[in-house]
Write a protein that holds these residues in place. Structure first.
Motif, mmCIF file in Angstrom:
data_model
loop_
_atom_site.group_PDB
_atom_site.id
_atom_site.type_symbol
_atom_site.label_atom_id
_atom_site.label_comp_id
_atom_site.label_asym_id
_atom_site.label_seq_id
_atom_site.Cartn_x
_atom_site.Cartn_y
_atom_site.Cartn_z
ATOM 1 N N UNK A 1 0.714 -1.222 -0.088
ATOM 2 C CA UNK A 1 0.051 0.082 0.097
ATOM 3 C C UNK A 1 0.849 1.342 0.052
ATOM 4 N N UNK A 2 0.628 2.177 -0.935
ATOM 5 C CA UNK A 2 1.080 3.382 -0.941
ATOM 6 C C UNK A 2 -0.149 4.533 -1.200
ATOM 7 N N UNK A 3 0.418 5.801 -0.652
ATOM 8 C CA UNK A 3 -0.881 6.811 -0.712
ATOM 9 C C UNK A 3 -1.557 6.916 -1.845
ATOM 10 N N UNK A 4 -1.041 7.112 -2.972
ATOM 11 C CA UNK A 4 -1.675 7.061 -4.269
ATOM 12 C C UNK A 4 -2.024 5.770 -4.881
ATOM 13 N N UNK A 5 -1.613 4.612 -4.544
ATOM 14 C CA UNK A 5 -2.004 3.234 -5.186
ATOM 15 C C UNK A 5 -3.327 3.093 -5.282
ATOM 16 N N UNK A 6 -3.776 2.836 -6.489
ATOM 17 C CA UNK A 6 -5.328 2.719 -6.556
ATOM 18 C C UNK A 6 -6.393 3.845 -5.905
ATOM 19 N N UNK A 7 -5.769 4.992 -6.339
ATOM 20 C CA UNK A 7 -6.424 6.238 -5.411
ATOM 21 C C UNK A 7 -7.526 6.620 -6.150
ATOM 22 N N UNK A 8 -7.613 6.490 -7.457
ATOM 23 C CA UNK A 8 -9.102 6.607 -8.051
ATOM 24 C C UNK A 8 -10.152 5.572 -7.777
ATOM 25 N N UNK A 9 -9.792 4.582 -7.572
ATOM 26 C CA UNK A 9 -11.036 3.400 -7.206
ATOM 27 C C UNK A 9 -11.025 3.674 -5.705
ATOM 28 N N UNK A 10 -10.135 3.907 -4.810
ATOM 29 C CA UNK A 10 -10.527 4.275 -3.587
ATOM 30 C C UNK A 10 -11.435 5.468 -3.251
ATOM 31 N N UNK A 11 -11.038 6.441 -4.217
ATOM 32 C CA UNK A 11 -12.135 7.581 -4.209
ATOM 33 C C UNK A 11 -13.339 7.302 -4.332
ATOM 34 N N UNK A 12 -13.638 6.660 -5.230
ATOM 35 C CA UNK A 12 -15.047 6.003 -5.433
ATOM 36 C C UNK A 12 -15.626 5.428 -4.410
ATOM 37 N N UNK A 13 -15.088 4.584 -3.803
ATOM 38 C CA UNK A 13 -15.438 4.117 -2.397
ATOM 39 C C UNK A 13 -15.777 4.781 -1.409
ATOM 40 N N UNK A 14 -14.801 6.062 -1.154
ATOM 41 C CA UNK A 14 -14.871 6.958 -0.353
ATOM 42 C C UNK A 14 -16.156 7.789 -0.456
ATOM 43 N N UNK A 15 -16.584 8.052 -1.652
ATOM 44 C CA UNK A 15 -17.842 8.807 -1.905
ATOM 45 C C UNK A 15 -18.928 7.849 -1.700
ATOM 46 N N UNK A 16 -18.724 6.605 -2.146
ATOM 47 C CA UNK A 16 -19.960 5.893 -1.607
ATOM 48 C C UNK A 16 -20.049 5.527 -0.109
ATOM 49 N N UNK A 17 -19.065 5.521 0.567
ATOM 50 C CA UNK A 17 -19.147 5.200 1.863
ATOM 51 C C UNK A 17 -19.789 6.630 2.736
ATOM 52 N N UNK A 18 -19.568 7.761 2.187
ATOM 53 C CA UNK A 18 -20.059 8.967 2.878
ATOM 54 C C UNK A 18 -21.426 8.864 2.357
ATOM 55 N N UNK A 19 -21.852 8.650 1.287
ATOM 56 C CA UNK A 19 -23.197 8.757 0.853
ATOM 57 C C UNK A 19 -23.876 7.523 1.646
ATOM 58 N N UNK A 20 -23.463 6.590 2.087
ATOM 59 C CA UNK A 20 -24.079 5.452 2.647
ATOM 60 C C UNK A 20 -24.683 5.942 3.965
ATOM 61 N N UNK A 21 -23.663 6.650 4.708
ATOM 62 C CA UNK A 21 -23.688 7.071 6.006
ATOM 63 C C UNK A 21 -24.651 8.225 6.071
ATOM 64 N N UNK A 22 -24.745 9.205 5.145
ATOM 65 C CA UNK A 22 -25.504 10.303 5.225
ATOM 66 C C UNK A 22 -27.131 10.024 4.812
ATOM 67 N N UNK A 23 -27.073 8.719 4.028
ATOM 68 C CA UNK A 23 -28.540 8.433 3.816
ATOM 69 C C UNK A 23 -28.823 8.737 2.504
#
Length: 319
Positions: free
Chosen positions: A297-319
């Motif tokens: 793992x490095x900071x920018x490894x798979x950064x694009x895919x991880x960003x998509x998951x990050x947005x999805x996780x925030x959306x799931x919490x906010x409803x």
């Protein structure tokens, strides 16, 4: 402590890390099988390298000797390092050249934007060397680069990995005002290892930096990472997780430290993959939206895919 080494009048044979030349060699144990990667030799890698060189850009992938460069560049994912290839600090773990940097390239933001366009990047990661020689630490140059990418590639999401802007009042606010999608600043290691691993930085300043990002603009995702294998204890890693969550950091990365040369800090231990998995489970229970923890793992490894998951996780919490 900040180390600034003058390389302007040096000969071309000057060592990459002049401050480390007289240090005794530090020996690391042999690499285990799980840390090995194949040398890059694909067409995609060659195409990415050509675009980088044609635009006169520097990448942290090359300068830091990232083990994932073959995989990422094959997919045309490169992490650009702005403000030159020479850092004003001398961290014990880092392979980036140390010395006195040259003047900023006023055209660099446009060159980065053009390369982003040519590579067709949906998500771009921009990092930099430390520029303690600049009054704002390079904050305005970061902001100009973000704005240039927005103008050239409006659909591209932007992730930045910044220095700590230590003693640079107002610098953070300049960068945040440019509204990157992800603000990343790595803690690199646990507090007890700072004097030997990251002597130019201050642990709690870095934590506070990340906290301030969220105070200024809560919509920006924040991210930080550490390396393991530098002599830290498990309870110290867990404390770092708590400190980051107290700063409302969204995304944590944990990777294995790899020694760039025998003059750098030795690898004290190669952490097995199952321990990384254990760290990830604990981190999720502490409330991180996204965790990436593995030997490579490095900071920018798979950064694009991880960003998509990050947005999805925030959306799931906010409803």
């Amino acid at each position: 402590m900040v180390v600034v080494v003058d390389t302007i009048s040096a000969t071309p044979l000057r060592p990459r890390h002049p401050e480390k030349v007289n240090r005794p060699d530090a020996f690391s144990p042999p690499k285990p099988d799980w840390i090995r990667v194949r040398a890059p030799n694909t067409r995609g890698y060659a195409d990415t390298r050509k675009i980088v060189k044609e635009n006169g850009l520097v990448t942290v992938c090359e300068e830091a000797g990232c083990p994932n460069i073959g995989e990422c560049w094959d997919k045309k994912h490169a992490t650009f390092m702005i403000m030159g290839d020479t850092c004003t600090r001398a961290c014990a773990f880092c392979n980036v050249k140390t010395g006195m940097p040259g003047a900023l390239d006023a055209l660099e933001p446009e060159h980065v934007a053009e390369a982003t366009f040519k590579l067709g990047l949906a998500h771009i990661v921009i990092t930099s060397v430390d520029r303690d020689d600049l009054a704002d630490g390079g904050a305005e140059h970061f902001a100009q680069t973000i704005r240039a990418i927005r103008a050239r590639c409006p659909a591209t999401t932007i992730e930045i990995l910044t220095p700590d802007f230590l003693r640079k009042d107002g610098a953070l606010e300049v960068v945040v005002a440019a509204k990157p999608d992800v603000f990343n600043h790595n803690l690199e290691t646990v507090p007890s290892r700072y004097l030997t691993v990251r002597p130019g930085a201050r642990y709690f300043h870095s934590v506070r930096l990340l906290q301030r990002v969220k105070e200024i603009d809560p919509t920006i995702f924040t991210k930080s990472g550490i390396m393991v294998g530098l002599g830290e204890e498990r309870h110290e890693v867990l404390q770092v997780m708590d400190d980051l969550r107290s700063a409302d950091v969204d995304f944590l990365t944990i990777g294995q430290y790899l020694q760039p040369s025998r003059k750098h800090h030795a690898v004290m231990r190669y952490v097995p993959p199952d321990e990384f998995g254990g760290y990830a489970k604990v981190a999720y229970t502490k409330g991180f939206l996204m965790v990436s923890a593995s030997p490579l793992t490095r900071s920018s490894h798979h950064a694009g895919d991880d960003f998509a998951r990050l947005k999805a996780a925030r959306a799931a919490i906010s409803g």
